[in-house]
Write a protein that holds these residues in place. Structure first.
Motif, PDB file in Angstrom:
ATOM      1  N   LEU A  59       0.819  -1.214   0.000  1.00  0.00           N
ATOM      2  CA  LEU A  59       0.000   0.000   0.000  1.00  0.00           C
ATOM      3  C   LEU A  59       0.851   1.262   0.000  1.00  0.00           C
ATOM      4  O   LEU A  59       0.323   2.372   0.077  1.00  0.00           O
ATOM      5  N   GLU A  60       2.165   1.103  -0.080  1.00  0.00           N
ATOM      6  CA  GLU A  60       3.073   2.242  -0.084  1.00  0.00           C
ATOM      7  C   GLU A  60       3.801   2.320  -1.429  1.00  0.00           C
ATOM      8  O   GLU A  60       3.788   1.370  -2.216  1.00  0.00           O
ATOM      9  N   LYS A  61       4.437   3.452  -1.658  1.00  0.00           N
ATOM     10  CA  LYS A  61       5.126   3.664  -2.939  1.00  0.00           C
ATOM     11  C   LYS A  61       6.494   2.980  -2.924  1.00  0.00           C
ATOM     12  O   LYS A  61       7.539   3.613  -2.929  1.00  0.00           O
ATOM     13  N   ILE A  62       6.447   1.643  -2.911  1.00  0.00           N
ATOM     14  CA  ILE A  62       7.661   0.841  -2.866  1.00  0.00           C
ATOM     15  C   ILE A  62       7.588  -0.201  -3.977  1.00  0.00           C
ATOM     16  O   ILE A  62       6.589  -0.918  -4.083  1.00  0.00           O
ATOM     17  N   PRO A  63       8.612  -0.324  -4.810  1.00  0.00           N
ATOM     18  CA  PRO A  63       8.584  -1.347  -5.858  1.00  0.00           C
ATOM     19  C   PRO A  63       8.692  -2.740  -5.260  1.00  0.00           C
ATOM     20  O   PRO A  63       9.116  -2.917  -4.110  1.00  0.00           O
ATOM     21  N   LEU A  64       8.329  -3.750  -6.027  1.00  0.00           N
ATOM     22  CA  LEU A  64       8.365  -5.112  -5.526  1.00  0.00           C
ATOM     23  C   LEU A  64       9.778  -5.527  -5.106  1.00  0.00           C
ATOM     24  O   LEU A  64       9.945  -6.258  -4.126  1.00  0.00           O
ATOM     25  N   ALA A  65      10.788  -5.079  -5.836  1.00  0.00           N
ATOM     26  CA  ALA A  65      12.166  -5.420  -5.461  1.00  0.00           C
ATOM     27  C   ALA A  65      12.497  -4.876  -4.074  1.00  0.00           C
ATOM     28  O   ALA A  65      13.175  -5.531  -3.277  1.00  0.00           O
ATOM     29  N   GLY A  72      12.687  -9.808   3.244  1.00  0.00           N
ATOM     30  CA  GLY A  72      13.592 -10.949   3.226  1.00  0.00           C
ATOM     31  C   GLY A  72      13.040 -12.145   2.487  1.00  0.00           C
ATOM     32  O   GLY A  72      13.240 -13.292   2.893  1.00  0.00           O
ATOM     33  N   VAL A  73      12.335 -11.891   1.376  1.00  0.00           N
ATOM     34  CA  VAL A  73      11.786 -12.969   0.555  1.00  0.00           C
ATOM     35  C   VAL A  73      12.338 -12.837  -0.859  1.00  0.00           C
ATOM     36  O   VAL A  73      12.869 -11.783  -1.236  1.00  0.00           O
ATOM     37  N   SER A  74      12.202 -13.887  -1.646  1.00  0.00           N
ATOM     38  CA  SER A  74      12.682 -13.824  -3.029  1.00  0.00           C
ATOM     39  C   SER A  74      11.693 -13.052  -3.892  1.00  0.00           C
ATOM     40  O   SER A  74      10.486 -13.055  -3.632  1.00  0.00           O
ATOM     41  N   GLU A  75      12.211 -12.415  -4.918  1.00  0.00           N
ATOM     42  CA  GLU A  75      11.339 -11.671  -5.834  1.00  0.00           C
ATOM     43  C   GLU A  75      10.399 -12.617  -6.578  1.00  0.00           C
ATOM     44  O   GLU A  75       9.267 -12.247  -6.886  1.00  0.00           O
ATOM     45  N   THR A  76      10.879 -13.834  -6.862  1.00  0.00           N
ATOM     46  CA  THR A  76      10.030 -14.810  -7.558  1.00  0.00           C
ATOM     47  C   THR A  76       8.831 -15.183  -6.703  1.00  0.00           C
ATOM     48  O   THR A  76       7.689 -15.199  -7.176  1.00  0.00           O
ATOM     49  N   TRP A  77       9.085 -15.488  -5.421  1.00  0.00           N
ATOM     50  CA  TRP A  77       7.971 -15.829  -4.526  1.00  0.00           C
ATOM     51  C   TRP A  77       7.045 -14.634  -4.353  1.00  0.00           C
ATOM     52  O   TRP A  77       5.815 -14.780  -4.388  1.00  0.00           O
ATOM     53  N   LEU A  78       7.611 -13.446  -4.193  1.00  0.00           N
ATOM     54  CA  LEU A  78       6.805 -12.251  -3.983  1.00  0.00           C
ATOM     55  C   LEU A  78       5.911 -11.962  -5.180  1.00  0.00           C
ATOM     56  O   LEU A  78       4.736 -11.622  -5.020  1.00  0.00           O
ATOM     57  N   GLN A  79       6.441 -12.102  -6.394  1.00  0.00           N
ATOM     58  CA  GLN A  79       5.633 -11.853  -7.585  1.00  0.00           C
ATOM     59  C   GLN A  79       4.450 -12.809  -7.650  1.00  0.00           C
ATOM     60  O   GLN A  79       3.326 -12.415  -7.978  1.00  0.00           O
ATOM     61  N   LEU A 201      -3.418   8.851  -4.790  1.00  0.00           N
ATOM     62  CA  LEU A 201      -3.242   7.578  -5.477  1.00  0.00           C
ATOM     63  C   LEU A 201      -1.863   7.493  -6.119  1.00  0.00           C
ATOM     64  O   LEU A 201      -1.178   6.471  -6.029  1.00  0.00           O
ATOM     65  N   ARG A 202      -1.439   8.578  -6.757  1.00  0.00           N
ATOM     66  CA  ARG A 202      -0.117   8.579  -7.389  1.00  0.00           C
ATOM     67  C   ARG A 202       0.997   8.510  -6.345  1.00  0.00           C
ATOM     68  O   ARG A 202       2.055   7.921  -6.595  1.00  0.00           O
ATOM     69  N   GLN A 203       0.798   9.129  -5.196  1.00  0.00           N
ATOM     70  CA  GLN A 203       1.823   9.124  -4.164  1.00  0.00           C
ATOM     71  C   GLN A 203       1.928   7.782  -3.447  1.00  0.00           C
ATOM     72  O   GLN A 203       2.980   7.450  -2.910  1.00  0.00           O
ATOM     73  N   ARG A 204       0.864   6.991  -3.436  1.00  0.00           N
ATOM     74  CA  ARG A 204       0.859   5.747  -2.666  1.00  0.00           C
ATOM     75  C   ARG A 204       1.067   4.498  -3.525  1.00  0.00           C
ATOM     76  O   ARG A 204       1.520   3.473  -3.004  1.00  0.00           O
ATOM     77  N   VAL A 205       0.725   4.563  -4.793  1.00  0.00           N
ATOM     78  CA  VAL A 205       0.845   3.390  -5.670  1.00  0.00           C
ATOM     79  C   VAL A 205       1.989   3.649  -6.649  1.00  0.00           C
ATOM     80  O   VAL A 205       1.860   4.472  -7.559  1.00  0.00           O
ATOM     81  N   SER A 206       3.105   2.950  -6.454  1.00  0.00           N
ATOM     82  CA  SER A 206       4.330   3.267  -7.191  1.00  0.00           C
ATOM     83  C   SER A 206       4.161   3.135  -8.699  1.00  0.00           C
ATOM     84  O   SER A 206       4.770   3.890  -9.464  1.00  0.00           O
ATOM     85  N   LYS A 211       7.034   9.061 -13.745  1.00  0.00           N
ATOM     86  CA  LYS A 211       8.356   8.584 -14.132  1.00  0.00           C
ATOM     87  C   LYS A 211       8.745   7.489 -13.142  1.00  0.00           C
ATOM     88  O   LYS A 211       9.183   7.772 -12.034  1.00  0.00           O
ATOM     89  N   THR A 212       8.557   6.241 -13.538  1.00  0.00           N
ATOM     90  CA  THR A 212       8.735   5.142 -12.598  1.00  0.00           C
ATOM     91  C   THR A 212       9.387   3.935 -13.257  1.00  0.00           C
ATOM     92  O   THR A 212       9.264   3.731 -14.460  1.00  0.00           O
ATOM     93  N   LEU A 213      10.100   3.156 -12.444  1.00  0.00           N
ATOM     94  CA  LEU A 213      10.612   1.861 -12.883  1.00  0.00           C
ATOM     95  C   LEU A 213       9.722   0.740 -12.366  1.00  0.00           C
ATOM     96  O   LEU A 213      10.014  -0.430 -12.565  1.00  0.00           O
ATOM     97  N   SER A 214       8.629   1.109 -11.694  1.00  0.00           N
ATOM     98  CA  SER A 214       7.736   0.128 -11.076  1.00  0.00           C
ATOM     99  C   SER A 214       6.441  -0.029 -11.859  1.00  0.00           C
ATOM    100  O   SER A 214       5.423  -0.386 -11.294  1.00  0.00           O
ATOM    101  N   PHE A 215       6.462   0.272 -13.148  1.00  0.00           N
ATOM    102  CA  PHE A 215       5.237   0.240 -13.937  1.00  0.00           C
ATOM    103  C   PHE A 215       4.715  -1.191 -14.065  1.00  0.00           C
ATOM    104  O   PHE A 215       5.447  -2.168 -13.926  1.00  0.00           O
ATOM    105  N   SER A 216       3.425  -1.290 -14.310  1.00  0.00           N
ATOM    106  CA  SER A 216       2.785  -2.599 -14.453  1.00  0.00           C
ATOM    107  C   SER A 216       3.148  -3.221 -15.793  1.00  0.00           C
ATOM    108  O   SER A 216       3.216  -2.528 -16.810  1.00  0.00           O
TER     109      SER A 216
END
Length: 239
Positions: A59-65, A72-79, A201-206, A211-216
């Motif tokens: 719910l915060e502006k943080i990318p999945l990585a 402390g989880v793998s990106e594969t599991w998280l995705q 919405l823009r501030q909370r959903v990365s 200008k983002t590297l976290s695009f869908s």
């Protein structure tokens, strides 16, 4: 012979260190076959506390990585976890029951994209002026079909009674009842609440930052992320 070396990596000159995996354990690679492995591999069980933390971080502006590093989880599991989470998010608003009478909503459409900026996905939103709840959501084209999607997303009581304020985009005039629809400029202040929510919405959903590297990369996840935040936003208004 290579398999034997891999199985006995600890006394083999055919293996080299090859960085570390997400949990910090040393990763090794076989020079001959390219196989990568770790000592004493174990399947990590993600406990509910970690999942609860991840749910909040989503719910915060943080990318999945970034979430993967924090939790402390793998990106594969998280995705995979995020995919399942977004797939199960309800696609209809959950708002307080309203009696028939004078209701007022503000509507607006917000630009976003999936995969590449040429693939525009407009987020259509409607907000109840009195309760500040988001009462309508639709993601699609900025066209008459988009306005129709927003109108159909409104609970019945709003379609029957609500007076709506929008910008001058012509699609609204083609769908919303003319007697209860008003096109206004920003200077009027009649759409200030929905414009402020767009900013939230823009501030909370990365993935919605311009200008983002976290695009869908998947439309379903894009829509799911929007709905996930909106359900959280409406629920917070009840606290």
């Amino acid at each position: 012979m290579c398999l034997e070396y891999c199985l006995n990596w600890y006394d083999s000159s055919h293996t080299v260190k090859n960085g570390k995996i997400h949990n910090g354990k040393q990763n090794f690679k076989c020079r001959d076959c390219g196989r990568q492995f770790v000592q004493d591999p174990q399947n990590k069980i993600i406990d509910q506390t970690t999942k609860t933390l991840i749910d909040k971080l989503m719910l915060e502006k943080i990318p999945l990585a970034g979430i993967a590093r924090v939790a402390g989880v793998s990106e594969t599991w998280l995705q995979s976890y995020v995919n399942a989470k977004y797939q199960n998010v309800p696609r209809q608003v959950n708002v307080r029951a309203k009696k028939k009478g004078r209701l007022t909503i503000e509507c607006d459409e917000m630009w976003s994209f999936v995969g590449k900026k040429d693939n525009k996905q407009w987020i259509w939103l409607a907000l109840d002026v009195e309760t500040r709840e988001i009462v309508g959501v639709y993601v699609g084209e900025r066209s008459r079909d988009g306005a129709r999607g927003l109108w159909d997303a409104l609970p019945a009581v709003y379609r029957q009674c609500a007076v709506s304020y929008t910008d001058f985009w012509s699609a609204y005039n083609q769908v919303f009842p003319s007697k209860r629809h008003h096109s206004v400029g920003k200077e009027s202040g009649k759409t200030s609440y929905i414009e402020r929510f767009n900013c939230t919405l823009r501030q909370r959903v990365s993935r919605l930052v311009r200008k983002t590297l976290s695009f869908s990369k998947k439309l379903e996840n894009h829509i799911g992320a929007i709905w996930y935040f909106i359900h959280h936003y409406n629920a917070a208004l009840l606290v």
